[in-house]
Design an enzyme around this catalytic site. Structure first.
Site, PDB file in Angstrom:
ATOM      1  N   HIS A   1       0.742  -1.215   0.103  1.00  8.88           N
ATOM      2  CA  HIS A   1       0.112   0.118  -0.024  1.00  8.88           C
ATOM      3  C   HIS A   1       0.688   1.300   0.043  1.00  8.88           C
ATOM      4  O   HIS A   1       0.496   2.413   0.116  1.00  8.88           O
ATOM      5  CB  HIS A   1      -0.910   0.055   1.313  1.00  8.88           C
TER       6      HIS A   1
ATOM      7  N   LYS B   1      -8.520  13.975   4.138  1.00  7.28           N
ATOM      8  CA  LYS B   1      -7.887  12.967   4.208  1.00  7.28           C
ATOM      9  C   LYS B   1      -6.675  12.890   5.299  1.00  7.28           C
ATOM     10  O   LYS B   1      -6.716  14.064   5.902  1.00  7.28           O
ATOM     11  CB  LYS B   1      -6.874  12.546   2.895  1.00  7.28           C
ATOM     12  N   ARG B   2      -6.173  11.869   5.577  1.00  5.92           N
ATOM     13  CA  ARG B   2      -5.014  12.036   6.651  1.00  5.92           C
ATOM     14  C   ARG B   2      -4.103  13.136   6.353  1.00  5.92           C
ATOM     15  O   ARG B   2      -3.619  13.392   5.088  1.00  5.92           O
ATOM     16  CB  ARG B   2      -4.467  10.673   6.842  1.00  5.92           C
TER      17      ARG B   2
ATOM     18  N   LYS C   1       0.460  14.579   1.029  1.00  6.56           N
ATOM     19  CA  LYS C   1      -0.680  14.843   0.596  1.00  6.56           C
ATOM     20  C   LYS C   1      -0.981  16.406   0.086  1.00  6.56           C
ATOM     21  O   LYS C   1      -1.939  16.649  -0.482  1.00  6.56           O
ATOM     22  CB  LYS C   1      -1.759  14.371   1.430  1.00  6.56           C
TER      23      LYS C   1
ATOM     24  N   THR D   1      -8.828   6.348  -2.118  1.00 11.81           N
ATOM     25  CA  THR D   1     -10.121   5.726  -2.483  1.00 11.81           C
ATOM     26  C   THR D   1     -11.177   6.880  -2.111  1.00 11.81           C
ATOM     27  O   THR D   1     -12.172   6.984  -2.566  1.00 11.81           O
ATOM     28  CB  THR D   1     -10.600   4.463  -1.419  1.00 11.81           C
TER      29      THR D   1
ATOM     30  N   LYS E   1     -14.918   7.872  -3.928  1.00  6.76           N
ATOM     31  CA  LYS E   1     -16.054   8.412  -3.509  1.00  6.76           C
ATOM     32  C   LYS E   1     -16.526   9.601  -3.655  1.00  6.76           C
ATOM     33  O   LYS E   1     -17.801   9.777  -3.935  1.00  6.76           O
ATOM     34  CB  LYS E   1     -15.659   8.216  -1.956  1.00  6.76           C
TER      35      LYS E   1
END
Length: 832
Positions: free
Chosen positions: A372, A563-564, A569, A671, A675
């Site tokens: 992952h 998100k985290r 990110k 993901t 969504k």
């Protein structure tokens, strides 16, 4: 012989426990309220009523689960065992009502009793058994395994305290204990008979038996007991119900009576306290050695209990473990469960007397591994001294696996002298480490990535040596999400709109959403689509105002980044754009662009200083801009606290822009991108992870791409990159950074955000400044298109219509065909 193994005569005689009508549900509710909660309606609290309804639904799930076990036993088919350190399942009740097809019946039953179903759903505390995408994916996969009728057991840990609850105080993240079990958990079933001893520490002794075979015996220092707690997992529109089995740590002896009698009151319960620490909290802070050791103990506890459980289940129906791999397909979800490989070898060789080669063949046919991450620093490795201190026998087994493997590598690849060093299970150096990713690669028959780009990068980079050794071992299975939770349950108005047009078979065959494509040109349908989106935005706006006090305009463009929190990110890139947009509107108030609401959400790891400082920067910029009369409502910034599955079900349906802006080559899949797009949001995204495949499916004309490719990122880093040059040459960028550095957003405090700005100007590891200009140009284009409501709505419809590939049903079908080689079973329910 028992001719009624599942007690069918009893089951079929109690129709109110399995009936699906409104009257059956009411009867079940009253029964559970009275006998389980000890209440009648007048004295029942909201939690009592929730618990009674949840138990009523659980009764129906257990009815199906028992029949599923019977069907799987009779069919003697291979079972998938999915081992994951994380499961972010979200609230159960609503999802089960959807899957059982009784959501409407339950709502009407509760209304007749005088209760509101939506209020009861709000009572449920979701299990915080994970920290991010890994756990959310595992939850989607369990849903799809049941829906596709594949026999499966999910194995995990039953953390007493899950991922922390997040509060924002004075703009800073504050971590609050997640007491998700405080009010009880109606879904789990305690299985004290499914308990296993798990050993730690000590030493090994060895000898040769009468046949001259080497035998080892592990004499542990400490033994902990793992006890199972089972939760049923329903499938949509089918009778199949699978199992999530979570392990709780307990002491072998919970109370030392002798210690108590001599006045040592703490000593009397010391073993209980120490043992239960293993499953006390999700991911203890591992900055200190004790935290690291506890995390490693958690991982071994998980896999030891799970492997012992599989072997027990196998031996109920088979005389030996020779065909274990034919009955179980074990998937390692990331490297956390990689210890399953030496544990299985230990049990086979030491406890069951298998020869090494025979045991290794069965092991390699049993396990498969999902990677992952592309971040080398995120690949787990454990100090050899710590590892050997906890697991002396496993270290011996790992050394033996490594010795045999490296001998083969040197023999088969003599022209690559450095190959053995790179694929070794042991990293040499001043301090030696056990490499868990290498262990998972060597001991599994298949390695899979989670997006096409990610899998390609595994072959070319992270695992290129393993790809050289085994050219067909690394495969791709692109991630997916369950449409049941993330569209049917969370966005019922959109689901109803789609179903009225094309029927409801898309819920399990998501590719059928393509049938709404022609409706993108239908003005009436576009208007209905817009009304659904506006309704979802109003709902989210109302909740956000209650939680943050910030009023927002539901007619504005909802630009969402949830998100985290991690530097890769690039929430920093987003906030730099917001500052640049703010400056533009202050200098040019007449600029024709859409009013925007920027919504952030996500948690930073408690020990991740820079990630937590990014949250403070976002809230500080928001506080300044939200109160500036010059821009008015044209920009609003909201940090939505405590992002979790429950809150995500509010957020995804309201999204119009989905921020997927990680530096290319760092996000394995994602993901959240799926969504959002499934709910009609348009993606602003880099060519990273599954963004690439989403753009291919929805069309580049319905996507906002920007930024460097993964190859260009590598090239920039190889050539050497000086972010300060970009800062000096780009006026917009320099103005935004200088404004933050000056204390403009921090009440004159020039030092507060200096670490963040210095990280950009002197390192910029994730190329925020390099992609800045491309990003703001892309954002400008999105803002202009949003002003054309018809064009935007058409693009939104086409995004949803073309998301069929990204169902977790398709992902699981890929696993079943490519990796696990398993087949579905049909479960028949015998009702009275």
């Amino acid at each position: 012989m028992n001719k009624d193994p599942v007690g069918k005569r009893h089951i079929e005689s109690v129709s109110f426990r399995n009936g699906m009508s409104m009257e059956h549900l009411k009867t079940g509710f009253y029964d559970n309220l009275f006998y389980c909660q000890g209440r009648y309606t007048r004295l029942a609290s909201a939690n009592d009523s929730y618990m009674a309804l949840a138990r009523t639904v659980r009764d129906r799930l257990l009815h199906r689960w028992i029949h599923t076990v019977e069907a799987a036993t009779e069919a003697d088919v291979r079972t998938v065992c999915y081992i994951s350190a994380e499961y972010l399942l979200g609230p159960y009740l609503g999802a089960h009502l959807i899957n059982l097809g009784i959501y409407g019946e339950a709502a009407r039953a509760m209304a007749e009793i005088g209760l509101d179903l939506e209020s009861l759903l709000d009572e449920e505390e979701e299990p915080g058994l994970g920290s991010g995408g890994l756990g959310r994916l595992a939850a989607c996969f369990l849903d799809s395994l049941a829906t596709l009728r594949v026999p499966a057991i999910g194995y995990g840990l039953r953390y007493e305290f899950g991922i922390f609850d997040q509060e924002i105080r004075d703009g800073y993240q504050v971590e609050i204990t997640d007491k998700w079990l405080n009010m009880g958990n109606p879904w789990e079933i305690h299985r004290p008979e499914a308990a296993y001893e798990v050993k730690f520490g000590g030493r090994t002794e060895s000898e040769y038996d009468s046949k001259g075979c080497f035998r080892a015996r592990w004499i542990p220092e400490k033994v902990v007991v793992g006890v199972a707690l089972d939760t049923p997992v329903s499938g949509y529109g089918v009778n199949n119900t699978n199992l999530l089995r979570l392990w709780k740590a307990e002491a072998r002896e919970s109370f030392d009576f002798q210690a108590f009698n001599i006045g040592d009151y703490y000593g009397a319960v010391e073993e209980k306290v120490i043992s239960e620490n293993i499953t006390k909290v999700l991911y203890p802070n591992d900055e200190q050695a004790k935290g690291k050791q506890l995390r490693l103990e958690q991982q071994y506890f998980l896999i030891s209990c799970s492997i012992q459980d599989m072997i027990r289940l196998h031996m109920l129906f088979h005389d030996s473990l020779d065909n274990f791999h034919e009955m179980f397909a074990v998937q390692l979800n990331d490297t956390h469960p990689a210890l399953a490989i030496p544990e299985f070898m230990r049990i086979m060789v030491d406890d069951h007397g298998f020869g090494w080669d025979h045991a290794w063949r069965i092991t390699k046919k049993t396990f498969s591994y999902t990677n992952h991450t592309l971040l080398p620093e995120a690949l787990e490795k454990w100090p050899v001294d710590m590892f050997g201190g906890l697991f002396p026998r496993h270290l011996e087994i790992i050394y033996e696996i490594n010795h045999r493997f490296l001998e083969d590598v040197r023999k088969n690849f003599p022209d690559f002298p450095n190959l053995a060093e790179k694929v070794s299970l042991i990293e040499e150096g001043d301090r030696r480490f056990v490499r868990m990713a290498n262990l998972a690669c060597i001991g599994s028959h298949t390695i899979n990535g989670v997006s096409a780009l990610h899998t390609g990068l595994l072959k070319e980079g992270l695992f290129q040596e393993f790809h050289q050794i085994w050219p067909t071992k690394i495969r791709n299975v692109t991630n997916g999400v369950t449409p049941r939770r993330f569209l049917v349950l969370s966005n019922p108005d959109l689901a109803d709109l789609i179903t009225r047009q094309i029927g409801n078979s898309w819920v399990t065959h998501l590719e059928e959403l393509r049938n709404i494509e022609p409706l993108a040109d239908d003005a009436e349908f576009r208007n209905s689509w817009r009304m659904v989106k506006l309704s979802n935005k109003k709902k989210l706006a109302s909740v956000m105002e209650k939680r943050t006090g910030i009023q927002i305009n539901p007619e504005s463009l909802f630009d969402i980044h949830v998100k985290r929190f991690h530097e890769y990110k690039r929430q920093l890139l987003n906030i730099l754009h917001i500052v640049a947009l703010y400056n533009c509107l202050r200098q040019n108030p007449g600029t024709d662009t859409a009013s925007r609401t920027f919504i952030f959400g996500g948690k930073a790891a408690p020990g991740y200083f820079l990630a937590k400082l990014i949250i403070k920067l976002i809230t500080s910029v928001g506080n300044k801009i939200n109160n500036d009369p010059v821009v008015g409502e044209r920009i609003r910034i909201v940090f939505f606290p405590d992002f979790n599955v429950k809150n995500a079900q509010l957020i995804y349906p309201a999204g119009e822009i989905s921020e997927q802006i990680s530096a290319a080559g760092y996000e394995a899949s994602g993901t959240g991108n799926m969504k959002f797009a499934l709910n009609g949001a348009l993606t602003i995204g880099t060519p990273d992870g599954a963004n690439v495949e989403i753009m291919e499916e929805v069309g580049v004309e319905n996507f906002f791409p920007f930024g460097l490719t993964a190859g260009q990122v590598r090239q920039v880093k190889l050539q050497g990159y000086l972010p300060m040059d970009l800062y000096r040459s780009n006026d917009t960028l320099r103005e935004a950074i200088d404004q933050i550095k000056s204390g403009f957003f921090s009440d004159g405090n020039k030092e507060l955000f200096r670490p963040l700005m210095d990280s950009l100007l002197y390192q910029d590891t994730y190329l925020v400044l390099k992609d800045f200009e491309s990003y703001i140009n892309c954002q400008d284009r999105a803002g202009r298109i949003y002003l054309d409501k018809d064009q935007w709505t058409k693009m939104s419809i086409l995004n949803t219509a073309r998301m069929g590939k990204f169902s977790s049903d398709r992902s699981i079908d890929d696993y079943c065909r490519k990796i696990w080689k398993v087949s579905p079973i049909e479960v028949k329910i015998r009702d009275r």
